[in-house]
Design an enzyme around this catalytic site. Structure first.
Site, PDB file in Angstrom:
ATOM      1  N   HIS A 116       0.832  -1.205   0.000  1.00  0.00           N
ATOM      2  CA  HIS A 116       0.000   0.000   0.000  1.00  0.00           C
ATOM      3  C   HIS A 116       0.865   1.253   0.000  1.00  0.00           C
ATOM      4  O   HIS A 116       2.060   1.204   0.303  1.00  0.00           O
ATOM      5  CB  HIS A 116      -0.928   0.026   1.222  1.00  0.00           C
ATOM      6  CG  HIS A 116      -0.170   0.038   2.519  1.00  0.00           C
ATOM      7  ND1 HIS A 116       0.414  -1.085   3.049  1.00  0.00           N
ATOM      8  CD2 HIS A 116       0.118   1.047   3.371  1.00  0.00           C
ATOM      9  CE1 HIS A 116       1.026  -0.773   4.181  1.00  0.00           C
ATOM     10  NE2 HIS A 116       0.866   0.516   4.401  1.00  0.00           N
TER      11      HIS A 116
ATOM     12  N   ASP B  54       0.704   4.857   1.957  1.00  0.00           N
ATOM     13  CA  ASP B  54      -0.009   5.258   3.171  1.00  0.00           C
ATOM     14  C   ASP B  54      -1.154   6.226   2.894  1.00  0.00           C
ATOM     15  O   ASP B  54      -0.965   7.256   2.241  1.00  0.00           O
ATOM     16  CB  ASP B  54       0.960   5.901   4.177  1.00  0.00           C
ATOM     17  CG  ASP B  54       1.844   4.844   4.839  1.00  0.00           C
ATOM     18  OD1 ASP B  54       1.417   3.670   4.918  1.00  0.00           O
ATOM     19  OD2 ASP B  54       2.956   5.190   5.268  1.00  0.00           O
TER      20      ASP B  54
ATOM     21  N   HIS C  99       4.716   0.024   0.058  1.00  0.00           N
ATOM     22  CA  HIS C  99       5.518  -0.836   0.937  1.00  0.00           C
ATOM     23  C   HIS C  99       4.652  -1.897   1.563  1.00  0.00           C
ATOM     24  O   HIS C  99       3.418  -1.781   1.591  1.00  0.00           O
ATOM     25  CB  HIS C  99       6.188   0.009   2.032  1.00  0.00           C
ATOM     26  CG  HIS C  99       5.200   0.763   2.868  1.00  0.00           C
ATOM     27  ND1 HIS C  99       4.647   1.950   2.461  1.00  0.00           N
ATOM     28  CD2 HIS C  99       4.645   0.499   4.073  1.00  0.00           C
ATOM     29  CE1 HIS C  99       3.812   2.394   3.370  1.00  0.00           C
ATOM     30  NE2 HIS C  99       3.778   1.521   4.368  1.00  0.00           N
TER      31      HIS C  99
ATOM     32  N   ARG D 214       5.486   5.354  14.179  1.00  0.00           N
ATOM     33  CA  ARG D 214       5.457   5.971  12.832  1.00  0.00           C
ATOM     34  C   ARG D 214       4.721   7.307  12.863  1.00  0.00           C
ATOM     35  O   ARG D 214       3.680   7.433  13.510  1.00  0.00           O
ATOM     36  CB  ARG D 214       4.738   5.037  11.842  1.00  0.00           C
ATOM     37  CG  ARG D 214       4.523   5.646  10.471  1.00  0.00           C
ATOM     38  CD  ARG D 214       4.164   4.595   9.442  1.00  0.00           C
ATOM     39  NE  ARG D 214       2.855   4.008   9.619  1.00  0.00           N
ATOM     40  CZ  ARG D 214       1.735   4.512   9.111  1.00  0.00           C
ATOM     41  NH1 ARG D 214       1.756   5.627   8.405  1.00  0.00           N
ATOM     42  NH2 ARG D 214       0.583   3.902   9.304  1.00  0.00           N
TER      43      ARG D 214
HETATM   44  C1  SIN Z   1       3.636   0.172   7.655  1.00  0.00           C
HETATM   45  O1  SIN Z   1       2.954  -0.337   6.771  1.00  0.00           O
HETATM   46  O2  SIN Z   1       3.349   1.255   8.177  1.00  0.00           O
HETATM   47  C2  SIN Z   1       4.871  -0.461   8.193  1.00  0.00           C
HETATM   48  C3  SIN Z   1       5.312  -1.663   7.482  1.00  0.00           C
HETATM   49  C4  SIN Z   1       5.930  -2.622   8.436  1.00  0.00           C
HETATM   50  O3  SIN Z   1       5.356  -2.892   9.491  1.00  0.00           O
HETATM   51  O4  SIN Z   1       6.987  -3.163   8.111  1.00  0.00           O
END
Ligand code: SIN
Length: 422
Positions: free
Chosen positions: A112, A114, A266, A281
């Site tokens: 995805h 974000d 990602h 995050r």
């Molecule tokens: C995410 O999608 O915000 C992080 C990806 C992960 O957990 O590696």
């Protein structure tokens, strides 16, 4: 011995940092900067220039506090406020991505970009690995500029001008329906109405075109019929997610990744549970809404002095419902916050009758030695699956904090009171 072959790739040089590419597509290891410092505008500008060049930057050994994480994020833009992911206590703009045997990477396991399910998705994300598993839980990024560039000319022409719907319900709808019922599903959709984005997005700063559809959130092309739409989406996703477009990062404690959501996607790799994985995050809002007319992207007005932008404001048609500051579902949505202790029946008995014995057994197989009462299990079971793992982990942590080996309804109430700021 001399080698005839040398790399043909021309790399930029920087004054304040070194950048070493991680793959032929995207990603660079950055050294020479300490993100915990109060970085000067010059250094921030160089990091940003490297981000535009490499799309995702990785830094090792970046021990920092949440305050320093936030200070860094603010230098790049405006953080996004609380949404559906739990937040770090005292920091509503820092998402708490805590995973163990209950809370896995979950829906995020799919590729995805974000927040593409909002009209104004995130521009950048800054993810810190605090406690990372050894030998697993890597994250992969995909270069969507390369994915676009490697399409044939006729396909590029065909996609130009197409639009696609992005919606949370694609990935989470079924789980919310099953776990929380129709009301919870309806609430989620009211808070997160589907949005439409161009299929080819021009990066507003580099001017380069990128494919802007993703596995987790893109549901259909508006201009095509279902059969055509499903087939095209499958083809484009398969085309995008190939090793030539990707890089993979092996996390260590205190590694940081900074990425540009406009041209990358990602996915975390769910190969590490039951090991523990803890990340923080911050999502930085994009005040430009992706548009078929890149020279006239609508702009989001916002207060530059605010602590964060509320997620409701990232939709053009503002959702009716708002999130709680900790991202917890409202009481009616999941049944988890049903009032207890009203002087009538013992709430443990009241809920215990409803519990699914298999779920209770699974909970009680936890490696922390915490015994869940049937009442507590029944209440946890009512929480939509997407949020349940985090709730279970919080209950175990609270029981441990209280020195109890039992997770009962009063421990659940304590967790919920804390989450509501009580
Ligand atoms: C995410 O999608 O915000 C992080 C990806 C992960 O957990 O590696």
């Amino acid at each position: 011995m001399s080698y005839l072959f040398t790399s043909q790739r021309e790399l930029p040089s920087y004054r304040h940092l070194e950048a070493e590419p991680l793959s032929g597509a995207l990603g660079a290891m950055i050294s020479g900067v300490d993100l915990a410092d109060d970085l000067s505008r010059d250094v921030i500008n160089e990091i940003y220039a490297a981000l535009l060049e490499f799309k995702v930057l990785f830094l090792r050994d970046q021990e920092m506090t949440d305050e320093q994480h936030l200070r860094l994020a603010r230098k790049f833009g405006m953080p996004q406020g609380p949404g559906s992911i739990p937040q770090v206590e005292g920091y509503p703009m820092i998402r708490l991505q805590r995973m163990d045997e209950y809370q896995t990477i979950g829906g995020d396991v799919n590729y995805h970009s974000d927040d593409s399910y909002r009209d104004y998705p995130s521009r950048m994300s800054i993810l810190r690995g605090l406690t990372m598993p050894i030998g697993g839980g890597n994250t992969i990024w995909c270069d969507m500029e390369k994915a676009y560039a490697s399409l044939s000319g006729p396909m590029k022409t065909f996609l130009e001008g197409l639009t696609a719907e992005h919606t949370l319900s694609k990935n989470f709808g079924q789980g919310i329906l099953e776990g929380g019922g129709a009301k919870a599903y309806e609430d989620m959709m009211k808070r997160n109405p589907p949005v439409v984005h161009p299929v080819i997005r021009t990066h507003p700063e580099t001017g380069r075109k990128c494919l802007y559809v993703n596995e987790m959130l893109t549901s259909r092309f508006l201009e095509l019929n279902k059969e055509e739409s499903d087939a095209l989406l499958e083809m484009l996703l398969e085309h995008s997610y190939q090793p030539e477009h990707e890089c993979r990062f092996f996390w260590r404690d205190n590694s940081v990744a900074i990425w540009d959501n406009r041209c990358t996607q990602h996915r975390g790799i769910n190969d590490f549970t039951p090991a523990f994985r803890l990340m923080h995050r911050i999502a930085i809002v994009d005040d430009r809404r992706p548009s078929l007319d890149p020279d006239n992207e609508p702009r989001l007005p916002y207060d530059r002095n605010a602590d964060f932008i509320r997620v409701e404001d990232l939709f053009v048609n503002k959702p009716e419902l708002t999130y709680h500051v900790d991202g917890e579902e409202p009481a009616q949505g999941n049944g988890a916050a049903t009032e207890s202790g009203n002087g009538a029946a013992d709430p443990e008995d009241e809920y215990a009758a409803e519990v699914d014995r298999k779920f209770l057994e699974k909970l009680n197989g936890n490696r922390h030695g915490i015994a869940f009462t049937a009442g507590a299990a029944a209440r946890l079971e009512k929480i939509p699956r997407m949020f349940r793992g985090a709730a279970i982990s919080a209950v175990i942590a609270e029981a441990q904090k209280q020195g109890s080996t039992e997770a009962n309804i009063s421990i659940l109430d304590a967790v919920q009171a804390k989450r509501r700021g009580g």
